[in-house]
Design an enzyme around this catalytic site. Sequence first.
Site, PDB file in Angstrom:
ATOM      1  N   GLY A   1       2.250  -6.810  38.579  1.00 26.18           N
ATOM      2  CA  GLY A   1       4.170  -6.493  38.730  1.00 26.18           C
ATOM      3  C   GLY A   1       3.900  -5.374  40.227  1.00 26.18           C
TER       4      GLY A   1
ATOM      5  N   LEU B   1       5.817  -6.009  42.445  1.00 22.70           N
ATOM      6  CA  LEU B   1       5.066  -7.058  43.138  1.00 22.70           C
ATOM      7  C   LEU B   1       5.957  -6.708  45.224  1.00 22.70           C
ATOM      8  CD1 LEU B   1       6.645  -9.971  41.372  1.00 22.70           C
ATOM      9  CD2 LEU B   1       4.426  -9.037  41.090  1.00 22.70           C
ATOM     10  N   HIS B   2       5.111  -7.034  45.529  1.00 25.49           N
ATOM     11  CA  HIS B   2       5.772  -6.659  47.304  1.00 25.49           C
ATOM     12  C   HIS B   2       5.925  -7.552  48.122  1.00 25.49           C
ATOM     13  CE1 HIS B   2       0.812  -6.557  47.702  1.00 25.49           C
ATOM     14  NE2 HIS B   2       1.149  -5.487  46.657  1.00 25.49           N
TER      15      HIS B   2
ATOM     16  N   HIS C   1       2.164  -9.804  46.831  1.00 22.03           N
ATOM     17  CA  HIS C   1       1.954 -10.564  46.053  1.00 22.03           C
ATOM     18  C   HIS C   1       3.163 -12.176  45.715  1.00 22.03           C
ATOM     19  CE1 HIS C   1       1.381  -7.135  43.971  1.00 22.03           C
ATOM     20  NE2 HIS C   1       1.051  -7.636  43.690  1.00 22.03           N
TER      21      HIS C   1
ATOM     22  N   ASP D   1      -8.109  -6.969  48.055  1.00 18.95           N
ATOM     23  CA  ASP D   1      -9.174  -6.334  46.870  1.00 18.95           C
ATOM     24  C   ASP D   1     -10.009  -7.515  47.289  1.00 18.95           C
ATOM     25  OD1 ASP D   1      -7.092  -5.086  45.695  1.00 18.95           O
ATOM     26  OD2 ASP D   1      -6.071  -6.197  45.499  1.00 18.95           O
TER      27      ASP D   1
END
Lengths: 373, 373
Positions: free
Chosen positions: B64, B66-67, B70, B208
């Site tokens: 979640g 979200l930006h 995403h 990541d």
Amino acid sequence: MSRLVTGVRSFSTAASSMLAGVTSARSAGHPSSFQVFRDVPQLRQLRRQLLRNDRSVGFVPTMGALHEGHLSLIREAARENTDIFVSIFVNPTQFGVNEDLSSYPRTWDSDVEKLEQLNEELAKATAAGSDTPTGRISAIFAPTSKVMYPSMPPSSEIDGDGSFVTITPLSKKLEGGSRPVFFRGVATVCMKLFNAVTPDRVYFGQKDIQQTVIIKRMVQDFLIGTEVRIVSTTREPTGLALSSRNVYLGERRRAVGLTIYKALKAADEAYRSGKTSREDILGAARSVTKRVLAEQEALSPTERALFEADYISLADPDTLDELDLVDRSKGAVLSAALKMAPLEETKPGEDCGLGDGKVAVRLIDNIILQPQQ
Amino acid sequence: MSRLVTGVRSFSTAASSMLAGVTSARSAGHPSSFQVFRDVPQLRQLRRQLLRNDRSVGFVPTMGALHEGHLSLIREAARENTDIFVSIFVNPTQFGVNEDLSSYPRTWDSDVEKLEQLNEELAKATAAGSDTPTGRISAIFAPTSKVMYPSMPPSSEIDGDGSFVTITPLSKKLEGGSRPVFFRGVATVCMKLFNAVTPDRVYFGQKDIQQTVIIKRMVQDFLIGTEVRIVSTTREPTGLALSSRNVYLGERRRAVGLTIYKALKAADEAYRSGKTSREDILGAARSVTKRVLAEQEALSPTERALFEADYISLADPDTLDELDLVDRSKGAVLSAALKMAPLEETKPGEDCGLGDGKVAVRLIDNIILQPQQ
């Protein structure tokens, strides 16, 4: 996945080398009834094709050395699925550093022969118009170690590096007590096999009861889209549970090895007669092992077969926690491991089994104490 | 699987409570463009139906908050798949015992609004006759903790019991050094999500980087039938990598936080100019962080933002082993973590971010040193 080498061939008894890249005929005029896959991509292709055609796949993972117990799993799978996939892979990560990976029986030719015969049996059952048409074995998955462990050599060290599935505390109990890497290896290889096959249903024998509990837990916890079926233990007429390791027993130890089942039956009878305490139930089992051991010790080294009881356990069916008292509405798992020592002296012409009676053989068995109203 | 409670509903902004068991309309006259699933069985049913209809599923797992980062994963998924599944689940097992599980931002309503808007954008792109028709978001999977961890409460202890996937030694390196349970949690939850969704392709952000290396390894080692796509990092116009945690930065720390990217760029320039030794490449990065830190320390507490460099790493792209020398034919992963300290003193009216500048914020970023001929 790009590193996996594509490989598929149909089985041929004429060219039984696992490495031959051939062929489609079993022998002249007898087409093979299943394909043998050595790698994942084409196995997946077959699986996807079956899915599109609304066919169902039952999966029976094995380490080869097939016996009637395995065949009973496949027969059960044939009742519920159109297609059966059988894997044959001796999984290194479930053997401890000092365990018997190299001595584990490898019997490819006879395994395949048994599967061919079973497919003929299944075909005849359908042809004879049995009530429910049966499925057939469509695929044997016999991968190399490199296919199953593509990025690093598989480690059998408890603190060794690698990619593993761990299910604790379940995997530390019972069999896991003396074999710390065993269920990590089992869960890991089953996760890989399930991902490669994506079966609708998987079949495991009740004989390896802890394995069934761990696989059910793994399927539940990892949201794996398959159903786990447990098939009751196949036994010799005497009651001895079938096991690939039984070939090492020979006649004398086979007879004495039956003690494990007799002890469990005695405990089950105690439960059925109304006992629920650990002391009463396990006491009934222990009095059997003690009596038989005393009888054996009284015999001469050429006549006797000695053994040690490794454990006798009375445990919760879901958590395998040891029980002081059985909840009759839930039942329990009664299980034992018994180690048959090597024969001290053999007699001329005696059937001492593979390895001439020199191999210690660990037997396991279990009975489910059924829930009662 | 039998313990899983069936649950599915369509999203409704009018009834935004996650627990309401309703409905099919987003708001009057605006049907929701995707379904929200709280449990696995009906998600699987949709997945199987799509498979039978030869549709493809791209999966974007998120926690979640979200930006644009995403959304860029979803746009990429839309280029390659007819259907996109997005999961929203803040996974407890990847947070250490003393880490920020409770403070992790939870922004359900705005997340769903962003996904609805993105679906409109994707629909318009197709309607406008773009060269390649794009897929749409078909399903949001927003499970409860109990669905994801059905048999035991999820443990964040490194020696805690449970069902886990471990990928070592990869998960002990870099981020894993200071966060020992992190990648065990990530691998475990991704295995569960992949099993629930069975996607054709999964999408992860390069930001990541260690996560991408571990997921690729997991997919390879566990024979998972999906393709892993890595999408390049989305950055603010300044170059700062987008992160859900950036909301805690505020203006002052946002500006200084950019140091991590500047340091990596300086190292990348050293590599591009022909340097291959660890000393030369990481030295270029360190001289940037040292210079900025010295500048900040010279300022007053109302003006400055202090930070610590946690690590700067130059590592092999597959094993993440630290490198003394970059093999130009293979390239390397250059990554860093930088911890922005809480602001010492704030000024009236200053934009200090969520938490008023009191929350330490750990920033990570990376650049891939590209292989060269």
